[in-house]
Structures are given as structure tokens and as C-alpha cells.
Design a protein around this motif. Sequence first.
Motif, PDB file in Angstrom:
ATOM      1  N   SER A 200       0.918  -1.195   0.075  1.00 30.79           N
ATOM      2  CA  SER A 200      -0.098  -0.042  -0.122  1.00 30.79           C
ATOM      3  C   SER A 200       0.917   1.303   0.084  1.00 30.79           C
ATOM      4  CB  SER A 200      -0.807  -0.063   1.327  1.00 30.79           C
ATOM      5  OG  SER A 200      -1.752   1.257   1.186  1.00 30.79           O
ATOM      6  N   GLY A 201       0.490   2.097  -0.846  1.00 31.62           N
ATOM      7  CA  GLY A 201       1.443   3.245  -1.074  1.00 31.62           C
ATOM      8  C   GLY A 201       0.788   4.639  -0.373  1.00 31.62           C
ATOM      9  N   ASP A 202       1.583   5.661  -0.486  1.00 32.51           N
ATOM     10  CA  ASP A 202       1.266   6.808  -0.031  1.00 32.51           C
ATOM     11  C   ASP A 202       0.550   7.940  -1.087  1.00 32.51           C
ATOM     12  OD1 ASP A 202       1.217   9.491   1.061  1.00 32.51           O
ATOM     13  OD2 ASP A 202       3.347   9.723   1.009  1.00 32.51           O
ATOM     14  N   PRO A 203      -0.805   8.158  -0.821  1.00 32.25           N
ATOM     15  CA  PRO A 203      -1.495   8.701  -1.876  1.00 32.25           C
ATOM     16  C   PRO A 203      -1.045  10.302  -2.127  1.00 32.25           C
ATOM     17  CG  PRO A 203      -2.775   8.449   0.138  1.00 32.25           C
ATOM     18  CD  PRO A 203      -1.783   7.713   0.375  1.00 32.25           C
ATOM     19  N   VAL A 204      -0.349  11.028  -1.004  1.00 36.99           N
ATOM     20  CA  VAL A 204      -0.039  12.429  -1.156  1.00 36.99           C
ATOM     21  C   VAL A 204       1.265  12.146  -2.440  1.00 36.99           C
ATOM     22  CG1 VAL A 204       1.578  14.154  -0.161  1.00 36.99           C
ATOM     23  CG2 VAL A 204      -0.569  12.900   1.180  1.00 36.99           C
ATOM     24  N   ARG A 205       2.503  11.209  -2.090  1.00 38.12           N
ATOM     25  CA  ARG A 205       3.293  10.944  -3.066  1.00 38.12           C
ATOM     26  C   ARG A 205       2.788  10.548  -4.418  1.00 38.12           C
ATOM     27  NH1 ARG A 205       7.408  12.594  -5.682  1.00 38.12           N
ATOM     28  NH2 ARG A 205       8.985  10.768  -6.391  1.00 38.12           N
ATOM     29  N   GLY A 206       1.662   9.866  -4.379  1.00 39.96           N
ATOM     30  CA  GLY A 206       0.951   9.669  -5.560  1.00 39.96           C
ATOM     31  C   GLY A 206       0.486  10.371  -6.419  1.00 39.96           C
ATOM     32  N   LYS A 207      -0.255  11.718  -5.820  1.00 38.03           N
ATOM     33  CA  LYS A 207      -0.518  12.835  -6.258  1.00 38.03           C
ATOM     34  C   LYS A 207       0.538  13.496  -7.079  1.00 38.03           C
ATOM     35  CE  LYS A 207      -3.369  16.685  -5.810  1.00 38.03           C
ATOM     36  NZ  LYS A 207      -4.231  17.733  -4.775  1.00 38.03           N
ATOM     37  N   GLU A 208       1.835  13.780  -6.434  1.00 38.04           N
ATOM     38  CA  GLU A 208       2.869  14.405  -6.961  1.00 38.04           C
ATOM     39  C   GLU A 208       3.456  13.568  -8.115  1.00 38.04           C
ATOM     40  OE1 GLU A 208       5.698  14.117  -3.901  1.00 38.04           O
ATOM     41  OE2 GLU A 208       4.536  15.490  -2.278  1.00 38.04           O
ATOM     42  N   LEU A 209       3.212  12.259  -8.407  1.00 32.70           N
ATOM     43  CA  LEU A 209       3.595  11.440  -9.396  1.00 32.70           C
ATOM     44  C   LEU A 209       2.682  11.631 -10.394  1.00 32.70           C
ATOM     45  CD1 LEU A 209       5.103   8.414  -7.491  1.00 32.70           C
ATOM     46  CD2 LEU A 209       6.494  10.027  -8.921  1.00 32.70           C
ATOM     47  N   SER A 210       1.405  11.869 -10.246  1.00 30.75           N
ATOM     48  CA  SER A 210       0.215  11.814 -11.277  1.00 30.75           C
ATOM     49  C   SER A 210       0.183  12.606 -12.471  1.00 30.75           C
ATOM     50  CB  SER A 210      -1.065  11.660 -10.435  1.00 30.75           C
ATOM     51  OG  SER A 210      -1.309  13.138  -9.794  1.00 30.75           O
TER      52      SER A 210
ATOM     53  N   MET B  31       0.106   3.398 -22.629  1.00 31.87           N
ATOM     54  CA  MET B  31       0.426   2.949 -21.042  1.00 31.87           C
ATOM     55  C   MET B  31       2.071   2.321 -20.810  1.00 31.87           C
ATOM     56  SD  MET B  31      -1.716   3.924 -18.832  1.00 31.87           S
ATOM     57  CE  MET B  31      -1.081   2.867 -17.506  1.00 31.87           C
ATOM     58  N   ASN B  32       2.241   1.541 -21.819  1.00 33.61           N
ATOM     59  CA  ASN B  32       3.828   1.075 -21.468  1.00 33.61           C
ATOM     60  C   ASN B  32       4.783   2.079 -21.400  1.00 33.61           C
ATOM     61  OD1 ASN B  32       2.207  -1.503 -23.307  1.00 33.61           O
ATOM     62  ND2 ASN B  32       3.326  -1.842 -21.442  1.00 33.61           N
ATOM     63  N   PRO B  33       4.956   2.945 -22.500  1.00 28.89           N
ATOM     64  CA  PRO B  33       6.118   4.031 -22.008  1.00 28.89           C
ATOM     65  C   PRO B  33       5.921   4.836 -21.032  1.00 28.89           C
ATOM     66  CG  PRO B  33       4.739   4.580 -24.170  1.00 28.89           C
ATOM     67  CD  PRO B  33       4.153   3.076 -23.773  1.00 28.89           C
ATOM     68  N   GLN B  34       4.613   5.105 -20.425  1.00 28.73           N
ATOM     69  CA  GLN B  34       4.376   6.014 -19.361  1.00 28.73           C
ATOM     70  C   GLN B  34       5.063   5.421 -18.190  1.00 28.73           C
ATOM     71  OE1 GLN B  34       3.422   9.133 -19.027  1.00 28.73           O
ATOM     72  NE2 GLN B  34       2.766   9.438 -21.163  1.00 28.73           N
ATOM     73  N   VAL B  35       4.385   3.842 -18.187  1.00 31.00           N
ATOM     74  CA  VAL B  35       4.878   3.347 -16.921  1.00 31.00           C
ATOM     75  C   VAL B  35       6.190   2.659 -16.913  1.00 31.00           C
ATOM     76  CG1 VAL B  35       4.432   0.892 -15.459  1.00 31.00           C
ATOM     77  CG2 VAL B  35       2.282   2.303 -16.493  1.00 31.00           C
ATOM     78  N   ALA B  36       6.875   2.587 -18.155  1.00 27.43           N
ATOM     79  CA  ALA B  36       8.145   2.214 -18.024  1.00 27.43           C
ATOM     80  C   ALA B  36       9.201   3.551 -17.624  1.00 27.43           C
ATOM     81  CB  ALA B  36       8.644   2.165 -19.447  1.00 27.43           C
ATOM     82  N   ALA B  37       8.671   4.670 -17.485  1.00 28.11           N
ATOM     83  CA  ALA B  37       9.476   5.792 -17.101  1.00 28.11           C
ATOM     84  C   ALA B  37       9.380   5.764 -15.471  1.00 28.11           C
ATOM     85  CB  ALA B  37       8.827   7.161 -17.602  1.00 28.11           C
ATOM     86  N   LEU B  38       8.540   5.223 -14.934  1.00 30.16           N
ATOM     87  CA  LEU B  38       8.362   4.971 -13.365  1.00 30.16           C
ATOM     88  C   LEU B  38       9.151   4.044 -12.789  1.00 30.16           C
ATOM     89  CD1 LEU B  38       4.491   5.127 -13.381  1.00 30.16           C
ATOM     90  CD2 LEU B  38       6.030   7.209 -12.751  1.00 30.16           C
ATOM     91  N   GLU B  39       9.632   4.373 -11.698  1.00 28.31           N
ATOM     92  CA  GLU B  39      10.420   3.507 -10.741  1.00 28.31           C
ATOM     93  C   GLU B  39       9.509   2.550 -10.205  1.00 28.31           C
ATOM     94  OE1 GLU B  39      13.652   3.416 -10.513  1.00 28.31           O
ATOM     95  OE2 GLU B  39      13.870   5.152 -11.765  1.00 28.31           O
ATOM     96  N   GLU B  40       9.903   1.357  -9.919  1.00 28.04           N
ATOM     97  CA  GLU B  40       8.836   0.348  -9.402  1.00 28.04           C
ATOM     98  C   GLU B  40       8.455   0.577  -8.100  1.00 28.04           C
ATOM     99  OE1 GLU B  40       6.897  -3.254  -9.838  1.00 28.04           O
ATOM    100  OE2 GLU B  40       8.772  -2.785 -11.072  1.00 28.04           O
ATOM    101  N   GLU B  41       9.013   1.424  -7.019  1.00 28.08           N
ATOM    102  CA  GLU B  41       8.590   1.939  -6.051  1.00 28.08           C
ATOM    103  C   GLU B  41       7.451   3.126  -6.164  1.00 28.08           C
ATOM    104  OE1 GLU B  41      12.755   3.652  -6.261  1.00 28.08           O
ATOM    105  OE2 GLU B  41      11.790   1.897  -6.873  1.00 28.08           O
ATOM    106  N   ASP B  42       7.161   3.609  -7.190  1.00 24.54           N
ATOM    107  CA  ASP B  42       6.287   4.439  -7.556  1.00 24.54           C
ATOM    108  C   ASP B  42       5.107   4.009  -7.709  1.00 24.54           C
ATOM    109  OD1 ASP B  42       8.372   6.432  -7.470  1.00 24.54           O
ATOM    110  OD2 ASP B  42       8.603   6.633  -9.523  1.00 24.54           O
ATOM    111  N   LEU B  43       5.041   2.956  -7.995  1.00 26.20           N
ATOM    112  CA  LEU B  43       3.642   2.268  -8.418  1.00 26.20           C
ATOM    113  C   LEU B  43       2.744   2.099  -7.438  1.00 26.20           C
ATOM    114  CD1 LEU B  43       4.879  -0.487 -11.073  1.00 26.20           C
ATOM    115  CD2 LEU B  43       4.410   2.057 -11.641  1.00 26.20           C
ATOM    116  N   PRO B  44       3.082   1.847  -6.193  1.00 27.38           N
ATOM    117  CA  PRO B  44       2.106   1.627  -5.218  1.00 27.38           C
ATOM    118  C   PRO B  44       1.359   3.013  -4.785  1.00 27.38           C
ATOM    119  CG  PRO B  44       3.880   0.273  -4.600  1.00 27.38           C
ATOM    120  CD  PRO B  44       4.321   1.229  -5.739  1.00 27.38           C
TER     121      PRO B  44
END
Length: 207
Positions: free
Chosen positions: A24-34, A80-93
Amino acid sequence: MKKLVLIAVATLGMSMSASLLAESGDPVRGKELSSPCVACHQADGNSVVPAWPKIAGKDEAYLLKQLQDYKAGRRSHALMNPQVAALEEEDLPHLAAYFAGQTPAPGRTAAAAEKLALGKQIYFGGNTATGVAACVACHGPNGKGNPAAVFPSVSAQHGVYTLDQLKQFRDGLRANDPGRMMRNVAGRMTDEEMSAVAEYIASLPSK
């Protein structure tokens, strides 16, 4: 022996769910990444383009699984694939947690009453003559899914998007469904049944 196999499968399924939920991730950090997500899904996850899914309020574990599948290549999409590829694995949650916490918008459908009636019939009863399983078994009577089993909420989803996913499952273009569950169902559905179910799902309450 059969009983032991069933227990093993059930345990594996619960373990997978627990593993996903444990991240389970941090929604505040998720908003920053969105920011990159906004162009298609809007800031609150309620896409206004019928071909792009609403992800607001979807189960966190399911959203995380889809992001992981895009990153690993288990699910394919030109955008979607290139967008997610640019993210770190730990960003996904974090992204999953952010969009899971948003409020889903109501669904819309302009389908005729007869079409919605067929969609409801298939959703709740399937088609015993052709072996189409009822959608309600996994997605629930109100389309809210089963978070414990990582079965997604589908209520109020765009009909165009749902129909496209059903066709992708049928044609094998999407294959990230555990145990081929969706491919087995969609593979037995007619185009008419798919379209009717998609519109019925769009008519289900978003909350």
C-alpha cells in the motif's frame, strides 16, 4: 488429492492478494507523481474520453497489479507501456493509492432499454446455452468487484472501454487475467452480448 490442490490454489490466491495489499502506497506521493496521468485519466481519475478508463475509486491492489503488469510487459498498450516504463517500481503503489482514493463519477449510457435488459440478463445469469459465466460471480451485484480476490470494480465504467477490453480478452490481445478467467468468459460471448453487458455496466451506480 483434489482437496489439497484446491487448498494450494486458494492459498496462492490469498498470498497474491496479501502481497499486493502489503505494498500500500502513499496517496500524497501518488498525487505528486500523477501529472503524466492527467492527460488521459484527468486529475481525479475520471476520464472523459470513453476509450480511456475511469480509474478513480478502483481497488488499490487491482490498480497496482495493472501498473505492475504494464511495467513487466504482461499487459500491452501503446500509451501506457512507455508511461509506466518511465516510473520506478517503488512509485507504482503510490499512484495506485492516490487514484484508489478518488471519487468515481457516475456512468452514462444511451443504450435502449432492450439492450440494457440483455446486458442485465447476461451480467446476472450468464448464458447457460453457450457456457458464458455470469459477471456477478466475480464483480458483485453492483459491479463493485471483490478486493480480497483482486477482482476489479467495473461499475459506471465507460461502455466503449469495457467493450474494447472484452474483445481484447476474447482475441487474446489482453492476457493478464489469472487463470484465463476473463479470456474463458469473453471467448464464449457474442459481440451483441459484449456490447449489452458493457452498456449495462456503464449504467451501474458509481458509489
